[in-house]
Design an enzyme around this catalytic site. Sequence first.
Site, PDB file in Angstrom:
ATOM      1  CB  SER A 326       1.182   2.532  -3.869  1.00  0.00           C
ATOM      2  OG  SER A 326      -0.216   2.487  -3.656  1.00  0.00           O
ATOM      3  CG  ASP A 327       0.690  -3.854  -6.059  1.00  0.00           C
ATOM      4  OD1 ASP A 327      -0.553  -3.781  -6.201  1.00  0.00           O
ATOM      5  OD2 ASP A 327       1.325  -4.892  -6.326  1.00  0.00           O
ATOM      6  CD1 TRP A 328      -6.011  -2.419  -4.902  1.00  0.00           C
ATOM      7  CD2 TRP A 328      -4.345  -1.570  -6.115  1.00  0.00           C
ATOM      8  NE1 TRP A 328      -6.565  -1.654  -5.918  1.00  0.00           N
ATOM      9  CE2 TRP A 328      -5.564  -1.124  -6.666  1.00  0.00           C
ATOM     10  CE3 TRP A 328      -3.167  -1.126  -6.715  1.00  0.00           C
ATOM     11  CZ2 TRP A 328      -5.644  -0.294  -7.790  1.00  0.00           C
ATOM     12  CZ3 TRP A 328      -3.240  -0.295  -7.840  1.00  0.00           C
ATOM     13  CH2 TRP A 328      -4.460   0.101  -8.354  1.00  0.00           C
ATOM     14  N   GLY A 330       0.311  -1.054  -0.735  1.00  0.00           N
ATOM     15  CA  GLY A 330       1.763  -1.197  -0.639  1.00  0.00           C
ATOM     16  C   GLY A 330       2.405  -0.072   0.165  1.00  0.00           C
TER      17      GLY A 330
END
Length: 811
Positions: A326-328, A330
Site C-alpha cells: 500500500s502507499d503509506w 493508504g
Amino acid sequence: MAYRHKYTKVMRKWLKITLITLGSLFILAIIGALIGWMYLKSTFLEFEKDYAENGAIKQITVDGFTFADRNSNGKLDIYEDDRKSLDERATDLLAQMTLEEKIHLLKGSGLGSAMGREKELPGAVGKIVPTPRLGIPAIYLSDGPAGLRIEPKREDEDRTYYCTAFPIGTLLSSTWNEALVKDVGTAMGNEALEYGIDVILGPGANIHRHPLCGRNFEYYSEDPVLTGFIGAAMVNGIESNGVGTSVKHFAANNQETRRNENDAIISERALREIYLKGFEIIVKRSQPKTIMSSYNKLNGIYTSENKYLLTDILRNDWGFEGLVMSDWFGGQNAVAQVNAGNDLLEPGTKKQWDALKEGAADGKLSTEVIDLSVKRILKLVLASRKMQQYKYSNNPDLKGHATITRQSASEGMVLLKNEKTLPITNAKNVALIGITSYDFIAGGTGSGDVNEAYTVSLEEGLKNVGFEINDTARNAYLKHKEANKEAFVKPLGFDAMMHPYSPPEMSLTDVEINHIAETADLAIITIGRNSGEGADRVEKNDFLLSEKEQAMITNISKSFHAKGKKVIVVLNIGGVIETASWKEQPDAILLAWQGGQEGGNSVADILSGKVNPSGKLPMTFPVKLSDHASNANFPLDGEPFNTMSMLSSMKEKSADEKVKNKDYTKYEEGIYVGYRHFDKAKLEVSYPFGFGLSYSTFEFGEMKTTQVNDTIRVTMKVTNIGDRSGKEVVQFYTSKPSTAIDRPVRELKAFAKTADLKSGESTEVSVAIPVSSLSYWDETVSKWALEKGKYQVDAGSSSRDIRKTVEIEIL
Ligand code: BGC
C-alpha cells in the site's frame, strides 16, 4: 474597612478557586497528552517489541557448501538452501510459520519507520518486518524516483551518507533514451545496494493528466507508451543490482488534492488505454519486484482494496508475479486490502495488525489468502541481497554517479527555441538574472526529494566551462538575498514537504538593467518552480509567470536587444508552465527541468555547445491551462495538505457532502488526455508533444514497414544533415483514418533514439509495433478489440511534425 476586608477575602477565595481549576486543568492536560502519547506510541510507533531482527545466525556446512542455519536447528532446511528454487524455498518457509508470524509479516513496523527512525538505516521509510524465530531478516524500503532518500547524517558519526540526486522522472522521459535511463537506474540501484536498501520506492508511473498535479515531476509523461518504455528501462536498471523497485502509484493518482480520499471516476476505456497502459507495459517488460497501490479510490473503491485492479487486471490479465504494497497509511480496511491482493500494508499500524488477526479468527481473511500474500513477501525476502548476507559497503561510487547524472540530465533538457543564439560562441561575460540562476533546483519536494551533498548552480556550471559571471547582476542578487535572509533558508525534513522552498524573486531597477546590458555580452534569465507531494500547483504565479518574472523577461530583452545582445531563458521547473505569451521575447529558451545535483553543469554543457541537445517533450505545453480537456475536472485552488487525513480513519461522507474535484473527480475527458485531446480538438499549442530542437538538422529517409505474424516492423534511414554531431528521436505514431469508433487522431506506438551521428552520418532506426497495440478497449464487451482495415504509420520529429507516412493493412 470591613468592606475592604470582605472584598479581599472574596478575591482570595476566587483566586484560590481559579488556581485550583487551572492546576487541575493543567494536570488533566498532562494526563491527556501522556495518554495520547502512549496511544500514539503503542498504536503507531512501538508495537513491534517481540520481533527484533535475529542477528546471531550460525553457519552450517553441507556437502562442502556453507549455509546460514537460520532457525538454529542444526540442519539444512529447504528454505535455507539457496540451490533450491525460490518457490520451493518459500513453500518450505511458509509451512514453518505460525499464523501469528504470517499475519505479522503482512504489515510494516509502524510510524517510527515511516518517519525514518529505523536505527539500522535512518531515513529508510518502510520495512518488511523480520521473523526472528526463523532467522528471516528485516528488509528496508526507501524512496524514491530521483534517487535514494536516506538520512545523510547519523548520530555520533562523523561520516555522511549522502545520495546522488539524479534527474527527475520527467527529465528522464524527455531523453526518450531507454538505454540511458537503464544506466541511470543501474546507478540508482547500486546506491541502494551499497547502502543496504532492498527496495526503492519508485519509479512513479502516473500519467500527467493535468499540468498542475504537484507530483508530475516524479512521473514520466502524458502518454502511456513513453511512460511504460521509460519506466521499464528504469526498473530493469535498478533491479539489475538485485534490489527491488516499487512502481507507483497504482493507479490513477493524478492529483494531490485530497489524495487520501479522492475518488477517481474513470471510464473503463480511459483506464485501460491511458491510466493503466503504462503500468501494463512496465509489468510486461520488466516484471518489477513490487508495485505500490495508490491512496485514491477508483470508481468508488480504494485502489488498495480493489480486487478487480490488483488481482484480476494486474495478476490475472498481465501476469504480475511480485507483491503489492500500500502507499503509506493508504486505504481504510486492512482485511479488504489483503483480500484484494494488497499483500503488504505500509508502514503498518497496530490497528491493522489487530484487524488482520481478527479477520483470520472470524474467517473474513482465509488461510489461503494469507498464505498467498505471505508467500509473495517471502519470495522477495528470500531473493533479497539482505538474505544473501551481502556486505554493503556504505560507500557507493558517488563520483561516478554524479557523472551519469550530468550526462543524463543534459540529454533530457529540451531546447524550445533558438534564434541563432545557441550554442554560445562569442560571449564571455554572462549576466545571470533571476534567483534560481544562483540557487538551482535539483528536484521536487516530498518523498521524491533526495538528500544530496551539493547542487551545482547555473552560476557554477557556467564558470566551470569558462564563462565570466556579470558582477552587477550578481551583486543585485546578493543584495536581494541579504534583504530576504529568512526566505532563503531551506526548510528541512517534513517542513520541506509542506513548504516547498521558494524564496521571492528579485527585481532590478532600470539603472541596474542598463548597466548590466552594457557590461554583459549576453543575459540568461532563469525561471524556477518547485512543487511536490501533498498539494497541487495553481495557475496564478505558478503556471503563469508572476508579474516580476514577466517584467524581468520584457525589460531585460528590450535592453539587451537594443544593444544587439542576446537573451536566453532557462526553465528550471518540474512541471509545465505557460510559455505562449512571452516566448517571442527571448532569443532562445532551454527547458532544463530539474536535472539533479549536477543541473548547472548539464545546462552549461548545452549552452556552451559541449552537448548538442536532443531532449523532446514528454507532454504538451498548451497555450492556456483551460485548453486541457481535464481542466474542467481538476482542483484548481491548490488546497494544502491535511496530514491528519493520512493517519486517521475517515468517515465516509454522504453523497451531498462530497465536493467535486476534491472528494471525487470525474475524468470526463475520457481518453482525451494531452496531445490526444489537442489533436482531436484541433487546438493550437505552444509546444507540441515530442517537440525539441537540436543544433543539427536530421533528414528522414524512406520508411518501410513489413508485417511478420503479429508484429509490424518499421525501418527508416535518418541522416544528420547539420554541421555538428547529434542525436535525433524518431517517433512512430499510428492512426486509423476510417474508423467505426471514436479514436484519437494519432497515438504514439514506438520510438527510437539514434546514437550520436556525426555531421553527414546516417543510421537505420528500426522498431517493432505489435499488431495488438492497435487495439482499442471495447466497453460493450469489456475486451480489447482490433479494427481491421487500413492504418497509417507516421514517423515524426514531434507529434506535429510528421515527416513520413506509410499505409498498412490489418487483415
Ligand atoms: C508517498 C509515496 C512514498 C511514501 C513513502 C507516500 O506519502 O505517496 O510515494 O513512497 O510516502 O515515503
